[in-house]
Scaffold this motif. Structure first.
Motif, PDB file in Angstrom:
ATOM      1  N   GLY A  98       1.287  -1.092   0.417  1.00  0.00           N
ATOM      2  CA  GLY A  98      -0.097  -0.378  -0.061  1.00  0.00           C
ATOM      3  C   GLY A  98       0.689   1.341  -0.475  1.00  0.00           C
ATOM      4  N   ASP A  99       0.423   1.665   1.136  1.00  0.00           N
ATOM      5  CA  ASP A  99       1.784   3.319   1.128  1.00  0.00           C
ATOM      6  C   ASP A  99       2.273   3.322   1.970  1.00  0.00           C
ATOM      7  OD1 ASP A  99      -0.059   4.973  -0.910  1.00  0.00           O
ATOM      8  OD2 ASP A  99      -1.278   5.336   1.073  1.00  0.00           O
ATOM      9  N   TYR A 100       2.867   1.947   2.407  1.00  0.00           N
ATOM     10  CA  TYR A 100       4.508   1.548   3.135  1.00  0.00           C
ATOM     11  C   TYR A 100       5.566   0.596   1.516  1.00  0.00           C
ATOM     12  CZ  TYR A 100       1.909   1.955   7.441  1.00  0.00           C
ATOM     13  OH  TYR A 100       0.821   2.881   8.520  1.00  0.00           O
ATOM     14  N   VAL A 101       5.754   1.715   1.594  1.00  0.00           N
ATOM     15  CA  VAL A 101       7.073   1.020   1.066  1.00  0.00           C
ATOM     16  C   VAL A 101       8.821   0.719   1.528  1.00  0.00           C
ATOM     17  CG1 VAL A 101       7.826   1.834  -1.353  1.00  0.00           C
ATOM     18  CG2 VAL A 101       5.682   2.523  -0.982  1.00  0.00           C
ATOM     19  N   PHE A 102       9.683   0.669   1.437  1.00  0.00           N
ATOM     20  CA  PHE A 102      10.926  -0.267   1.899  1.00  0.00           C
ATOM     21  C   PHE A 102      11.767  -0.245   0.820  1.00  0.00           C
ATOM     22  CE2 PHE A 102       6.908  -1.889   4.188  1.00  0.00           C
ATOM     23  CZ  PHE A 102       7.510  -1.232   5.497  1.00  0.00           C
ATOM     24  N   PHE A 103      12.991   0.210   1.056  1.00  0.00           N
ATOM     25  CA  PHE A 103      14.517  -0.433   0.161  1.00  0.00           C
ATOM     26  C   PHE A 103      14.245  -1.098   1.178  1.00  0.00           C
ATOM     27  CE2 PHE A 103      18.666   0.825  -1.208  1.00  0.00           C
ATOM     28  CZ  PHE A 103      18.691   0.336  -2.530  1.00  0.00           C
ATOM     29  N   LEU A 104      15.991  -2.791   0.489  1.00  0.00           N
ATOM     30  CA  LEU A 104      16.210  -3.121   1.575  1.00  0.00           C
ATOM     31  C   LEU A 104      17.361  -4.094   1.021  1.00  0.00           C
ATOM     32  CD1 LEU A 104      13.075  -5.978   1.844  1.00  0.00           C
ATOM     33  CD2 LEU A 104      14.243  -3.042   3.584  1.00  0.00           C
ATOM     34  N   MET A 105      18.624  -2.998   1.213  1.00  0.00           N
ATOM     35  CA  MET A 105      20.006  -3.469   0.838  1.00  0.00           C
ATOM     36  C   MET A 105      21.018  -3.539   2.230  1.00  0.00           C
ATOM     37  SD  MET A 105      22.732  -1.748  -2.239  1.00  0.00           S
ATOM     38  CE  MET A 105      22.421  -0.041  -1.315  1.00  0.00           C
ATOM     39  N   LEU A 106      20.783  -5.029   2.515  1.00  0.00           N
ATOM     40  CA  LEU A 106      20.957  -5.306   3.480  1.00  0.00           C
ATOM     41  C   LEU A 106      21.933  -7.180   3.870  1.00  0.00           C
ATOM     42  CD1 LEU A 106      17.481  -4.647   5.720  1.00  0.00           C
ATOM     43  CD2 LEU A 106      20.098  -3.604   5.887  1.00  0.00           C
ATOM     44  N   GLY A 107      22.307  -7.377   4.870  1.00  0.00           N
ATOM     45  CA  GLY A 107      22.723  -8.571   5.257  1.00  0.00           C
ATOM     46  C   GLY A 107      24.382  -8.695   5.232  1.00  0.00           C
ATOM     47  N   LYS A 108      24.719 -10.150   5.324  1.00  0.00           N
ATOM     48  CA  LYS A 108      25.808 -10.163   5.971  1.00  0.00           C
ATOM     49  C   LYS A 108      26.704 -10.880   4.523  1.00  0.00           C
ATOM     50  CE  LYS A 108      28.857 -14.441   8.077  1.00  0.00           C
ATOM     51  NZ  LYS A 108      28.591 -14.999   8.719  1.00  0.00           N
ATOM     52  N   LEU A 109      28.137 -10.038   4.219  1.00  0.00           N
ATOM     53  CA  LEU A 109      28.524 -10.493   3.106  1.00  0.00           C
ATOM     54  C   LEU A 109      29.035 -11.974   3.063  1.00  0.00           C
ATOM     55  CD1 LEU A 109      30.998  -7.764   3.081  1.00  0.00           C
ATOM     56  CD2 LEU A 109      29.108  -8.203   1.663  1.00  0.00           C
ATOM     57  N   ASP A 110      29.284 -12.111   1.878  1.00  0.00           N
ATOM     58  CA  ASP A 110      29.536 -13.374   1.658  1.00  0.00           C
ATOM     59  C   ASP A 110      31.200 -13.687   1.351  1.00  0.00           C
ATOM     60  OD1 ASP A 110      29.861 -15.725   0.045  1.00  0.00           O
ATOM     61  OD2 ASP A 110      28.162 -15.821  -1.144  1.00  0.00           O
ATOM     62  N   ASP A 111      31.615 -14.051   2.211  1.00  0.00           N
ATOM     63  CA  ASP A 111      32.807 -14.070   2.265  1.00  0.00           C
ATOM     64  C   ASP A 111      33.830 -15.409   2.295  1.00  0.00           C
ATOM     65  OD1 ASP A 111      32.350 -15.324   4.868  1.00  0.00           O
ATOM     66  OD2 ASP A 111      33.293 -14.410   6.258  1.00  0.00           O
ATOM     67  N   ARG A 112      33.255 -15.888   1.638  1.00  0.00           N
ATOM     68  CA  ARG A 112      34.004 -17.332   1.337  1.00  0.00           C
ATOM     69  C   ARG A 112      34.898 -16.903  -0.420  1.00  0.00           C
ATOM     70  NH1 ARG A 112      28.348 -20.443  -0.979  1.00  0.00           N
ATOM     71  NH2 ARG A 112      28.493 -18.333  -1.879  1.00  0.00           N
ATOM     72  N   GLN A 113      35.433 -17.480  -0.155  1.00  0.00           N
ATOM     73  CA  GLN A 113      36.766 -17.403  -0.778  1.00  0.00           C
ATOM     74  C   GLN A 113      36.914 -18.047  -2.654  1.00  0.00           C
ATOM     75  OE1 GLN A 113      39.035 -15.038  -0.926  1.00  0.00           O
ATOM     76  NE2 GLN A 113      38.393 -14.622   2.040  1.00  0.00           N
ATOM     77  N   GLU A 114      36.164 -19.115  -2.320  1.00  0.00           N
ATOM     78  CA  GLU A 114      35.761 -19.878  -3.586  1.00  0.00           C
ATOM     79  C   GLU A 114      34.075 -19.729  -4.130  1.00  0.00           C
ATOM     80  OE1 GLU A 114      33.882 -21.581  -0.333  1.00  0.00           O
ATOM     81  OE2 GLU A 114      35.221 -21.084  -0.765  1.00  0.00           O
ATOM     82  N   ALA A 115      33.565 -18.994  -4.003  1.00  0.00           N
ATOM     83  CA  ALA A 115      32.367 -18.802  -4.348  1.00  0.00           C
ATOM     84  C   ALA A 115      32.257 -17.680  -5.577  1.00  0.00           C
ATOM     85  CB  ALA A 115      31.494 -18.066  -3.193  1.00  0.00           C
TER      86      ALA A 115
END
Length: 175
Positions: free
Chosen positions: A133-150
């Protein structure tokens, strides 16, 4: 008996009509502070935004004018190497689609035009705009993927799963 059945059918049809006429983007009243707390709780130590954004900063980043906003909570990290951003905006009545459009443009700018540290590219690409509705969210969050081989694809999937945590926390308030 026919009259009772006819009346019953009429009630069912009216209820169906009313349900069909309500917008799926309509949302009930929720408290942005409660949503913010739930998102922070979903990430625990991996919630990095710790500096509140002003309405002026939101306008500078996204083009959203303060006059379009009823209330908001917006945070970003103090340290510029980290890009985690949380924006929860309650738009003025019937302005949700405009806010959503502005946040989508901002997300698109980040993905297509901004310069990012390599470690943040997956998180930027996984950023999401969620609207109720009139609620809007911008999400750029979270843990970094620190796997070297990913691989880049694996890092993107990891970042999307992190953003999904925030989206799930938010969606619970609108069920």
């Amino acid at each position: 008996m026919k009259k009772v059945f006819g009346l019953f059918l009429a009630i069912i049809m009216m209820a169906s009509f009313l349900v069909g006429c309500t917008s799926k983007n309509e949302a009930k009243e929720v408290d942005l502070k409660e949503i913010h707390s739930a998102v922070k709780e979903a990430f625990g130590e991996d919630y990095h935004p710790n500096r509140e954004l002003t309405a002026e900063e939101i306008e500078n980043f996204t083009g959203i004018k303060e006059a379009e906003i009823e209330s908001f909570i917006a945070e970003t990290p103090m340290i510029s190497v980290n890009i985690d951003t949380f924006m929860a905006i309650k738009a003025k009545e019937n302005k949700g689609s405009e806010i959503e459009e502005s946040l989508e443009k901002y997300r698109k700018f980040l993905v297509e035009e901004s310069v990012q540290y390599p470690m943040n590219i997956a998180k930027v690409n996984a950023a999401k705009v969620v609207r109720h509705g009139d609620y809007v969210f911008f999400l750029m969050l979270g843990k970094l993927d620190d796997r070297q081989e990913a691989t880049d694809e694996e890092r993107l999937e990891f970042a999307k799963a992190e953003v999904q945590k925030a989206e799930e926390a938010i969606n619970k308030f609108f069920q």
